[in-house]
Scaffold this motif. Sequence first.
Motif, short mmCIF file in Angstrom:
data_model
loop_
_atom_site.label_atom_id
_atom_site.label_comp_id
_atom_site.label_asym_id
_atom_site.label_seq_id
_atom_site.Cartn_x
_atom_site.Cartn_y
_atom_site.Cartn_z
N ALA A 1 -23.85 40.41 -9.53
CA ALA A 1 -23.46 39.00 -9.38
C ALA A 1 -22.59 38.83 -8.14
CB ALA A 1 -22.73 38.51 -10.63
N VAL A 2 -21.60 39.72 -7.98
CA VAL A 2 -20.73 39.63 -6.80
C VAL A 2 -21.54 39.83 -5.53
CG1 VAL A 2 -18.75 40.66 -5.63
CG2 VAL A 2 -18.73 40.44 -8.10
N PHE A 3 -22.45 40.80 -5.59
CA PHE A 3 -23.28 41.10 -4.42
C PHE A 3 -24.12 39.88 -4.03
CE2 PHE A 3 -27.28 42.75 -2.62
CZ PHE A 3 -26.78 43.47 -1.55
N ILE A 4 -24.82 39.32 -5.01
CA ILE A 4 -25.71 38.19 -4.72
C ILE A 4 -24.91 36.97 -4.26
CG2 ILE A 4 -27.31 36.54 -5.79
CD1 ILE A 4 -28.33 38.92 -7.48
N ARG A 5 -23.73 36.79 -4.82
CA ARG A 5 -22.86 35.68 -4.41
C ARG A 5 -22.52 35.76 -2.92
NH1 ARG A 5 -19.04 32.62 -7.91
NH2 ARG A 5 -19.09 34.06 -9.65
N SER A 6 -22.48 36.99 -2.38
CA SER A 6 -22.08 37.16 -0.97
C SER A 6 -23.22 36.86 0.00
CB SER A 6 -21.61 38.60 -0.72
OG SER A 6 -22.73 39.45 -0.49
N LEU A 7 -24.46 36.79 -0.50
CA LEU A 7 -25.61 36.64 0.39
C LEU A 7 -25.84 35.17 0.75
CD1 LEU A 7 -28.14 39.09 -1.32
CD2 LEU A 7 -26.50 39.55 0.51
N PRO A 8 -26.55 34.93 1.85
CA PRO A 8 -26.95 33.55 2.16
C PRO A 8 -27.73 32.97 0.98
CG PRO A 8 -27.55 35.05 3.96
CD PRO A 8 -27.06 35.90 2.84
N ASP A 9 -27.59 31.66 0.74
CA ASP A 9 -28.14 31.06 -0.46
C ASP A 9 -29.62 31.33 -0.69
OD1 ASP A 9 -25.74 30.13 -1.10
OD2 ASP A 9 -26.08 28.05 -0.50
N ASP A 10 -30.44 31.22 0.39
CA ASP A 10 -31.89 31.36 0.18
C ASP A 10 -32.27 32.79 -0.19
OD1 ASP A 10 -30.97 31.93 2.69
OD2 ASP A 10 -32.92 31.66 3.65
N LEU A 11 -31.63 33.77 0.47
CA LEU A 11 -31.89 35.17 0.14
C LEU A 11 -31.47 35.45 -1.30
CD1 LEU A 11 -32.79 37.99 0.92
CD2 LEU A 11 -30.52 38.40 1.89
N GLY A 12 -30.28 34.95 -1.67
CA GLY A 12 -29.78 35.13 -3.03
C GLY A 12 -30.76 34.59 -4.05
N GLU A 13 -31.31 33.41 -3.79
CA GLU A 13 -32.23 32.81 -4.74
C GLU A 13 -33.53 33.61 -4.86
OE1 GLU A 13 -33.06 28.43 -4.55
OE2 GLU A 13 -30.86 28.48 -4.37
N GLN A 14 -34.04 34.04 -3.70
CA GLN A 14 -35.26 34.87 -3.74
C GLN A 14 -35.06 36.10 -4.61
OE1 GLN A 14 -36.72 35.96 0.17
NE2 GLN A 14 -36.23 33.92 0.94
N ILE A 15 -33.88 36.71 -4.48
CA ILE A 15 -33.61 37.92 -5.25
C ILE A 15 -33.52 37.60 -6.73
CG2 ILE A 15 -31.85 39.67 -5.71
CD1 ILE A 15 -31.37 39.74 -2.68
N LEU A 16 -32.84 36.51 -7.06
CA LEU A 16 -32.73 36.12 -8.46
C LEU A 16 -34.11 35.93 -9.08
CD1 LEU A 16 -29.73 33.65 -8.76
CD2 LEU A 16 -30.00 35.91 -9.77
N ILE A 17 -35.02 35.29 -8.30
CA ILE A 17 -36.37 35.05 -8.81
C ILE A 17 -37.11 36.37 -9.00
CG2 ILE A 17 -38.63 34.04 -8.25
CD1 ILE A 17 -36.95 31.83 -6.75
N ALA A 18 -36.92 37.31 -8.08
CA ALA A 18 -37.67 38.56 -8.12
C ALA A 18 -37.15 39.54 -9.17
CB ALA A 18 -37.64 39.22 -6.74
N LEU A 19 -35.89 39.39 -9.58
CA LEU A 19 -35.35 40.30 -10.59
C LEU A 19 -36.09 40.10 -11.91
CD1 LEU A 19 -31.48 40.07 -10.12
CD2 LEU A 19 -32.91 42.07 -9.77
N HIS A 20 -36.11 41.13 -12.74
CA HIS A 20 -36.73 40.94 -14.04
C HIS A 20 -35.95 39.89 -14.81
CE1 HIS A 20 -39.59 44.31 -14.01
NE2 HIS A 20 -38.78 44.71 -13.05
N ASP A 21 -36.64 39.20 -15.67
CA ASP A 21 -36.06 38.04 -16.33
C ASP A 21 -34.72 38.29 -16.99
OD1 ASP A 21 -37.88 36.30 -15.52
OD2 ASP A 21 -39.16 36.42 -17.30
N ASP A 22 -34.65 39.36 -17.78
CA ASP A 22 -33.43 39.55 -18.56
C ASP A 22 -32.22 39.76 -17.66
OD1 ASP A 22 -34.62 41.86 -17.74
OD2 ASP A 22 -33.75 43.07 -19.36
N GLN A 23 -32.40 40.57 -16.61
CA GLN A 23 -31.25 40.81 -15.74
C GLN A 23 -30.85 39.56 -14.97
OE1 GLN A 23 -31.61 43.69 -12.60
NE2 GLN A 23 -29.41 44.00 -12.49
N SER A 24 -31.86 38.83 -14.47
CA SER A 24 -31.49 37.67 -13.67
C SER A 24 -30.81 36.62 -14.55
CB SER A 24 -32.71 37.10 -12.95
OG SER A 24 -33.46 36.30 -13.80
N ASP A 25 -31.15 36.59 -15.85
CA ASP A 25 -30.43 35.70 -16.76
C ASP A 25 -28.94 36.06 -16.78
OD1 ASP A 25 -32.68 34.39 -17.33
OD2 ASP A 25 -32.91 35.12 -19.38
N ASP A 26 -28.67 37.37 -16.99
CA ASP A 26 -27.29 37.83 -17.04
C ASP A 26 -26.55 37.48 -15.76
OD1 ASP A 26 -27.53 38.85 -19.51
OD2 ASP A 26 -27.59 40.96 -18.92
#
Lengths: 452, 452
Positions: B99-124
């Motif tokens: 969460a801290v890592f993704i928070r540090s990224l540019p918004d669009d990259l962060g979102e792409q990663i959230l989408i690509a993560l497996h569902d359960d983890q990206s929920d957390d």
Amino acid sequence: MHEQKIQVLQGTVSKLLRRNATSNLKKALGKIHPADIAHLLRYFDVHEQKTLLELTPDLQRVADVLAELEPDSWPQIAELLDRDYLISIIHEMADDDSAVFIRSLPDDLGEQILIALHDDQSDDVEYLLGYEEETAGSIMSTDVFFLNQDISVRHAIEALQDSEDYEMVFYVYVTDEHNHLVGVLSLRQLLTVPPTTKLADIMSTNVMRVRSDMDQEEVAQMVAKYNLLAIPVVDDQGKLLGLITVDDVIDVMRDEATEDILRMAGTSEEELLLGYKSFQIARLRLPWLLTTLVGGVVTGTLMWYYRATLEQVIMLISFIPVITGMGGNVGGQTSTILVRGFATGRIDFSMIRQVFLKELRVGLIMGLVCGIVIAGVASIWHQNLYLGLVVGVAMVTAITVAACMGVVVTAFFKKIGVDPAIASSPFVQTVNDITGIMIYFSTATLFLPYLT
Amino acid sequence: MHEQKIQVLQGTVSKLLRRNATSNLKKALGKIHPADIAHLLRYFDVHEQKTLLELTPDLQRVADVLAELEPDSWPQIAELLDRDYLISIIHEMADDDSAVFIRSLPDDLGEQILIALHDDQSDDVEYLLGYEEETAGSIMSTDVFFLNQDISVRHAIEALQDSEDYEMVFYVYVTDEHNHLVGVLSLRQLLTVPPTTKLADIMSTNVMRVRSDMDQEEVAQMVAKYNLLAIPVVDDQGKLLGLITVDDVIDVMRDEATEDILRMAGTSEEELLLGYKSFQIARLRLPWLLTTLVGGVVTGTLMWYYRATLEQVIMLISFIPVITGMGGNVGGQTSTILVRGFATGRIDFSMIRQVFLKELRVGLIMGLVCGIVIAGVASIWHQNLYLGLVVGVAMVTAITVAACMGVVVTAFFKKIGVDPAIASSPFVQTVNDITGIMIYFSTATLFLPYLT
């Protein structure tokens, strides 16, 4: 939220004290967390503190409260408490806590207590008192839970069940027959293997450890870096001496940060032990102040040297405070970035050239902005474009030089082994005042014909 | 000692990199502690960092390295790494770290990663990203090991043996059927009771906990005060949400100390995320500098106002820097004592009167000492006892007033909810410069006949 809770507790305890409601007080003090009792005591005078400590049920509890009190209040309380009662409290303390406590007392009282303690404990405490302050040895606890590598998991679990003396066991340290630290196990590992396994077969042999003479700040950095809960302390032959737990590391980190902050302001962490003793506090702060006073006189001499220019163009006077002030501020920023960088390990000498170049660029940019602003102010105020030019140029140069000096002076003190947190600020300030004044007046002398 | 080890490692890795000795590098990177790899990477440029990360064996290891890296290097590395590789690394991170890592990224990259993560983890992770920064919720881990109060000790031990996902288990948290936190157990307690005992019968029901919206600094203060290894996070109904472990608290404490130190120097902790980006760093520091610039101009105006006195007695010029400088220094000391006292909880508003009186006394003592010294210097230098008197009186008054203003200004900002670490210094400095100059020149005007 938390502060409110303490205030409510304080109100209740005050009321009970005034009413002399001894049995109610006892009941209350038996329920409040020792750390909260210690916090509460700050709001009472030393005689009330004594009464409250005596009313706190259970010696172990009183020992916990005493250990959590601010060290500056220890000597006074120790003098007031009945000697035998005090000794029985110290008897309940962990040996690292009692060593720190006894270290804080006047020498004769400390010695009397050491003599009165039971032999085995006073040995441990005297042993800990033998380590230099601020080393790993001085903050470790000797209550470390360890087992021989040849015993079985079944025996290890049995030993663990009998280990009530060890407050916080999360790792089991494993030693050989000569007491050398050879391995480590987590509690969970013990649960997941057959009971007859020997510890040597499942332990991890790669154990982080520190030498007893390592500086406590370095220990704290290691624990923080590797996310440890505890780190064993060994002697130069690798024999296990004790354990430093993360709660002690937290105290070290907080103290070291406070130390740096206070030193940068020209005082010292000792001040916190002095409470409200004004004369001693003044004595602590004066050496640094007198150093900056010398710096101020040097700057004044320089201004005296330029008095002819000043007499000719009195309007120059209006910008002296802003030029020296801004130089001092920028130098202080740069120096602070370095002091903190060195302290947290973010910056080391291999990067100093890059840091210098960065600060040079940042200084130049900030200097240009401030220079343009002040040039505008000067031109409009005194209706003289040349004055604006002189003030602007002086500002750009002063700020850029200040940024560079902030790096150079701080790195210099670090290099020669003087704590840059103490030494940097007066020197950076004086150097910047001097360069600021020199640049200002030499530019002004250059443009003298246009200013009069 | 520790620094040397890093330098040796750096030398080895550099050499292997130059030689393109891939398999040796892999072997080396497999043995170095992830925190050390992260430390090492600072010495390499971003492309070398990418190569080294890709050569590090085992995704879990790479994830650990990435989590330990300075957050300012995350965005650059994240952009460079192959997207799928990056996602598989993030997949191995603990959810609070990712969460801290993704928070540090540019918004669009962060979102792409959230989408690509497996569902359960990206929920957390998305859930954690929902908490405000610097609250307990934003730093907690949702990987908390908890059991229902109705199960037996035997089942608890079995559950523990299967709990490899939970890195650091030292306490077992116990919940009721609605997921409310109702108790806590230590691992050792599980070993010392019969296997059929229900958890509810042996658990301790007095569990320290924090609400998810509590400020992280307050959480750190609680963990430090009560010597905890971890503290559970609950919602407003007392349902267990997650866990904050002591290693995160150590990071918070270090960050908060750095934050205070940098703010006192007029910059901010954001600067550390900017690396060597000079323009952005300058922009961060400028608002505070421009505030002090205004203060400097105000002081200058005051000096302009007194120019007639100055023209008559030009020797007054020699002591302007020392009087304003010393006032600034003393005010800074007092203000620092208060800022740090508020931050560590040593000082609160109930003590402010005592603190004020103490600083008044300390200021008076230091003022007298500095005043006598400077009066001597002035009398001898300019052969004029009256000048000595004027300078001495001005110094005593300036220092005493500065000490008082240090308390008043700092406490005022704290009271109105403005961080005194940022605001105090420019105001204390300006107020002191102004009072210093006013006292100096009005005393001088009074004694004018004797000075000329």
